[in-house]
Scaffold this motif. Structure first.
Motif, PDB file in Angstrom:
ATOM      1  N   ASP A  10       0.421  -1.459  -0.181  1.00  0.00           N
ATOM      2  CA  ASP A  10      -0.412   0.091  -0.252  1.00  0.00           C
ATOM      3  C   ASP A  10       1.213   1.286  -0.032  1.00  0.00           C
ATOM      4  O   ASP A  10       1.341   1.604   1.014  1.00  0.00           O
ATOM      5  CB  ASP A  10      -1.320   0.054   1.398  1.00  0.00           C
ATOM      6  CG  ASP A  10      -2.329   1.174   1.458  1.00  0.00           C
ATOM      7  OD1 ASP A  10      -2.336   1.346  -0.503  1.00  0.00           O
ATOM      8  OD2 ASP A  10      -1.780   1.854   2.583  1.00  0.00           O
ATOM      9  N   ASP A  22      -5.477  -8.641   3.829  1.00  0.00           N
ATOM     10  CA  ASP A  22      -6.064  -7.009   3.822  1.00  0.00           C
ATOM     11  C   ASP A  22      -6.162  -7.002   5.474  1.00  0.00           C
ATOM     12  O   ASP A  22      -6.373  -7.838   6.363  1.00  0.00           O
ATOM     13  CB  ASP A  22      -8.034  -8.043   3.800  1.00  0.00           C
ATOM     14  CG  ASP A  22      -8.798  -6.963   3.887  1.00  0.00           C
ATOM     15  OD1 ASP A  22      -8.383  -5.551   4.204  1.00  0.00           O
ATOM     16  OD2 ASP A  22      -9.638  -7.106   3.973  1.00  0.00           O
ATOM     17  N   THR A  24      -5.342   1.338   5.760  1.00  0.00           N
ATOM     18  CA  THR A  24      -4.415   1.802   4.107  1.00  0.00           C
ATOM     19  C   THR A  24      -4.945   2.518   3.228  1.00  0.00           C
ATOM     20  O   THR A  24      -6.508   3.130   3.082  1.00  0.00           O
ATOM     21  CB  THR A  24      -4.316  -0.366   3.190  1.00  0.00           C
ATOM     22  OG1 THR A  24      -5.997   0.283   3.577  1.00  0.00           O
ATOM     23  CG2 THR A  24      -3.734  -0.892   3.949  1.00  0.00           C
ATOM     24  N   SER A  43      -7.958  -0.269  -1.169  1.00  0.00           N
ATOM     25  CA  SER A  43      -8.727  -1.165  -1.203  1.00  0.00           C
ATOM     26  C   SER A  43      -7.754  -2.270  -1.302  1.00  0.00           C
ATOM     27  O   SER A  43      -6.756  -2.002  -2.211  1.00  0.00           O
ATOM     28  CB  SER A  43     -10.364  -1.801  -1.444  1.00  0.00           C
ATOM     29  OG  SER A  43      -9.884  -1.146  -2.866  1.00  0.00           O
ATOM     30  N   LEU A  44      -8.461  -3.272  -1.281  1.00  0.00           N
ATOM     31  CA  LEU A  44      -7.402  -4.531  -1.239  1.00  0.00           C
ATOM     32  C   LEU A  44      -8.237  -4.918  -2.799  1.00  0.00           C
ATOM     33  O   LEU A  44      -7.175  -5.160  -3.306  1.00  0.00           O
ATOM     34  CB  LEU A  44      -7.843  -6.192  -0.586  1.00  0.00           C
ATOM     35  CG  LEU A  44      -7.826  -7.855  -0.570  1.00  0.00           C
ATOM     36  CD1 LEU A  44      -6.260  -7.687  -0.118  1.00  0.00           C
ATOM     37  CD2 LEU A  44      -8.555  -7.925   0.108  1.00  0.00           C
ATOM     38  N   SER A  45      -8.917  -4.854  -2.931  1.00  0.00           N
ATOM     39  CA  SER A  45      -9.187  -4.625  -4.772  1.00  0.00           C
ATOM     40  C   SER A  45      -8.417  -4.055  -5.618  1.00  0.00           C
ATOM     41  O   SER A  45      -7.434  -4.686  -6.600  1.00  0.00           O
ATOM     42  CB  SER A  45     -10.412  -5.092  -4.542  1.00  0.00           C
ATOM     43  OG  SER A  45     -11.217  -3.447  -4.686  1.00  0.00           O
ATOM     44  N   GLU A  46      -8.231  -3.292  -5.085  1.00  0.00           N
ATOM     45  CA  GLU A  46      -7.170  -2.095  -5.763  1.00  0.00           C
ATOM     46  C   GLU A  46      -5.937  -2.399  -5.858  1.00  0.00           C
ATOM     47  O   GLU A  46      -5.213  -1.851  -6.751  1.00  0.00           O
ATOM     48  CB  GLU A  46      -7.263  -0.036  -4.716  1.00  0.00           C
ATOM     49  CG  GLU A  46      -9.090   0.176  -5.161  1.00  0.00           C
ATOM     50  CD  GLU A  46      -9.102   1.717  -4.465  1.00  0.00           C
ATOM     51  OE1 GLU A  46      -9.476   2.132  -5.227  1.00  0.00           O
ATOM     52  OE2 GLU A  46      -8.419   2.014  -3.371  1.00  0.00           O
ATOM     53  N   LYS A  52      -5.985   9.117  -5.951  1.00  0.00           N
ATOM     54  CA  LYS A  52      -6.743   8.446  -4.953  1.00  0.00           C
ATOM     55  C   LYS A  52      -6.332  10.015  -3.891  1.00  0.00           C
ATOM     56  O   LYS A  52      -7.239   9.911  -3.160  1.00  0.00           O
ATOM     57  CB  LYS A  52      -6.245   7.326  -4.581  1.00  0.00           C
ATOM     58  CG  LYS A  52      -6.590   7.136  -2.514  1.00  0.00           C
ATOM     59  CD  LYS A  52      -8.386   6.144  -2.454  1.00  0.00           C
ATOM     60  CE  LYS A  52      -7.874   5.503  -3.410  1.00  0.00           C
ATOM     61  NZ  LYS A  52     -10.181   4.525  -2.490  1.00  0.00           N
TER      62      LYS A  52
END
Length: 168
Positions: free
Chosen positions: A17, A43, A49, A52-55, A162
């Motif tokens: 991250d 995660d 973070t 996000s986890l998917s990002e 972001k």
């Protein structure tokens, strides 16, 4: 080695991250040693973070797409469980400084207490990335600094997008 077959797969865990050029360098180097490298994106509830986890999974997929044999997965829970599920007992980690050494060895020893078959392979960073950490990159970006030399263009754009959306 408990009658196991030759290990051709390793797992490289982290929060990523954001993912840095140092992270990608380690994946590239591990990919030369193993038929498959699984980048396991944690995660972590303990870490706040930015992405996000998917990002984070998507950014690592983008920055490692030039490599064959690299898979990226997100996970929650214990690393040893993910490693077992993925059929590997080799954890790849990077050591940048003495401060990393103590923390990473503690993690390595804890993983071995939880599963005696787990081994950790430590990589020293390429000298160009020895000082680069995701935390520092994130802090510089949050303060408006240029991090383009530390991250791939996709990650630089994602950081700007972001952080720009956080301003408004």
């Amino acid at each position: 080695m408990n009658n196991r077959q030759l290990i051709t797969r390793a797992i490289y865990p982290g929060s990523f991250d954001p993912v840095t050029k140092g992270h990608v360098d380690l994946v590239e180097r591990a990919a030369k040693l193993f038929d498959e490298v699984i980048v396991a994106v944690a995660d972590s509830k303990a870490k706040r973070t930015l992405f996000s986890l998917s990002e984070r999974v998507a950014l690592i997929e983008q920055t490692t797409r030039h490599l064959s044999g690299v898979a990226v997965v997100g996970f929650t829970g214990l690393l040893i469980d993910v490693a077992r599920d993925m059929g590997t007992y080799i954890v790849v980690r990077g050591l940048r400084a003495v401060s990393d050494f103590e923390y990473e060895f503690q993690l390595s020893w804890m993983n071995r207490q939880l599963d005696r078959d787990i081994d950790t392979l430590f990589f020293a960073p390429a000298e160009d990335y020895a000082f680069v950490s995701a935390s520092l990159v994130k802090e510089i970006a949050e303060l408006g600094g240029d991090v383009s030399q530390f991250v791939h263009p996709e990650v630089d754009r994602a950081l700007k997008d972001k952080l720009g959306s956080l301003d408004g």
